[in-house]
Design an enzyme around this catalytic site. Structure first.
Site, mmCIF file in Angstrom:
data_model
loop_
_atom_site.group_PDB
_atom_site.id
_atom_site.type_symbol
_atom_site.label_atom_id
_atom_site.label_comp_id
_atom_site.label_asym_id
_atom_site.label_seq_id
_atom_site.Cartn_x
_atom_site.Cartn_y
_atom_site.Cartn_z
ATOM 1 C CG ASP A 101 -7.002 -17.773 3.693
ATOM 2 O OD1 ASP A 101 -6.120 -17.230 5.142
ATOM 3 O OD2 ASP A 101 -7.070 -18.882 3.385
ATOM 4 C CE1 TYR A 124 -4.533 -0.682 0.663
ATOM 5 C CE2 TYR A 124 -4.393 2.069 1.252
ATOM 6 C CZ TYR A 124 -5.175 0.546 1.069
ATOM 7 O OH TYR A 124 -6.212 0.790 0.730
ATOM 8 C CE LYS A 163 -3.200 -16.647 1.978
ATOM 9 N NZ LYS A 163 -3.981 -17.420 2.433
ATOM 10 C CG ASP A 221 -8.265 -0.778 2.621
ATOM 11 O OD1 ASP A 221 -8.959 -0.041 3.097
ATOM 12 O OD2 ASP A 221 -7.998 -0.691 1.130
#
Ligand code: NAP
Length: 410
Positions: free
Chosen positions: A275, A159, A226, A299
């Site tokens: 996830d 980002y 992740k 986000d």
């Protein structure tokens, strides 16, 4: 005190920070950016509620000295720049500001004004509380089970804007470099983004999350990542987070691994894969209280969670640097240009961002009064169009009428 060209500094005092604690005077100077599109409508409605609540609680002994500062389209008109340097200077000098949504100028030299504000002021913690108010329409069966605060890192990750466009000399140079130095085969026409995650960046956001949990009697902090795939960035985020628990919080917090899931009366610091987290916030949201995560995950997660409790029209946000005390409270939705100046949309996101601001100032009585009045208004089904279309028996009101109803309920 700095001199400003366009900003008029009102009579009042600066909010300061001492030993990490915010010091609020009786008449704190607070900057506001009304915002573009629906910004002026929702700002006017919110300010009416803020001033009324302060008066209601303090009976005139304390008040906010509002100072208009500029960003976005209005800044371009008034100051000839979408993000004037004096706006940044005013937030640095006075410490606290609140804003409506901003349009990102196309070709204005900014990736996003919001992202620029966060990065230039090093507002590294994006704090997004997500909870349900009875009466607010939701797509899930038990929205009341959601009561979380997300700490999203604001300055790193893919980002942060380190990107090279496909098929440019720069991207080709990087592709060649990666082949020569690391033997990596990247398709030559690729666009490329860089994902920096540092130990300092990680530790300050995890520290902020744990400190919040301590102050607010929360039982757990979950590191969401992740790291099973991106081991040296997202996996490192988890490792550095656990390292911090041992280094700085071993008297009050313990990691899952070190207590086998039984933290006693300490705060449990655990982690989960991003996830799975997105599944579990739907299937068992009660298991999460405070969450610390990186910029991009944060986000997605904040908006997914907001949807569970009524959508972005009601989700508040704060961007804070806990060391300098600089803070910018903000609506989390955009400028919704089709509704500009129609006095139609829901001002709740700015109102609840103001609640976070009053808590930050230590005026929690004001924050509580606004939350109580807002809850009463939702429960009486006096709502703007966005909620009215999802509720049976609602009275649909304009943005300004909604604010008036909240003020009556104070
Ligand atoms: P948006 O402005 O958030 O609007 C998307 C939709 O969300 C609206 O059409 C409306 O839905 C609903 N909505 C947003 N705010 C609402 C409110 N206060 N009350 C009720 N409903 C609300 O997103 P966008 O259209 O993608 O973006 C427009 C501009 O905003 C862009 O220039 C973007 O860059 C900017 N933006 C700024 C920020 C920020 O300043 N933080 C954040 C995101 C986007 P319905 O049409 O269903 O009524």
């Amino acid at each position: 005190m700095s001199t400003y060209t366009h900003i008029k500094v009102p009579a009042g005092e600066k909010v300061t920070i001492k030993d990490g604690e915010i010091q609020s005077p009786d008449k704190p100077i607070v900057g506001f950016i009304e915002g573009d599109g629906i910004g002026p409508d929702i700002w006017k409605a919110s300010k009416h509620i803020f001033d009324s609540a302060v008066k209601h609680v303090f009976g005139g002994k304390k008040e906010i000295a509002w100072m208009e500062i500029y960003a976005g389209e209005k800044a371009n008109q008034v100051c000839g720049s979408y993000l004037p340097e004096e706006t940044l200077e005013a937030i640095r000098e006075f410490g606290v500001a609140i804003k409506g949504p901003l349009t990102t100028p196309i070709g204005g030299g900014f990736r996003s004004l919001n992202v620029s504000l966060r990065q230039l002021l090093d507002l590294y913690a994006c704090v997004r509380p997500v909870r349900h108010f009875p009466g607010v329409p939701s797509p899930v069966k038990r929205p009341g089970d959601v009561d979380m605060v997300i700490f999203r890192e604001n300055t790193e990750d893919v980002y942060s804007g380190l990107e090279l466009e496909s098929n440019t000399p720069e991207s080709k140079k990087l592709v060649d470099f990666c082949k020569q130095e690391f033997g990596w085969d990247i398709r030559p026409a690729s666009g490329i983004g860089i994902k920096p995650i540092s130990p300092e960046g990680t530790k300050r956001i995890v520290r902020a999350a744990i400190n919040y949990a301590i102050k607010n009697n929360r039982k757990s902090v979950t590191l969401v990542h992740k790291g099973n795939i991106m081991k040296f960035t997202e996996g490192a985020f988890m490792n550095w987070g656990y390292e911090l628990v041992k280094e700085e919080f071993s008297d009050v917090a313990v990691s899952w691994e070190d207590c086998n899931g039984d933290p006693g009366d300490k705060i449990l610091v655990k982690d989960t894969i991003a996830d799975i987290f997105l599944q579990q916030i739907l299937t068992r949201p009660k298991e999460f209280e405070v969450v610390a995560t990186m910029n991009l995950n944060g986000d997605y997660m904040s908006d997914a969670l907001a949807a569970q409790v009524g959508g972005i029209g009601i989700a508040p946000g704060a961007n804070i640097n806990y060391e300098t005390g600089a803070s910018l409270f903000e609506a989390t939705h955009g400028t919704a240009p089709k509704y500009a100046n129609l006095d139609k949309v829901n001002p709740s996101s700015v109102i609840l961002s103001g609640v976070l601001m009053f808590d930050h100032l230590g005026w929690s009585e004001v924050a509580e009064a606004i939350v109580a009045a807002l809850s009463k208004t939702y429960e009486s089904k006096i709502v703007t169009y966005d909620f009215a279309r999802l509720m049976d028996g609602a009275t649909e009101v304009k943005c300004s009428e909604f604010a008036e109803a909240v003020v009556k309920n104070l």
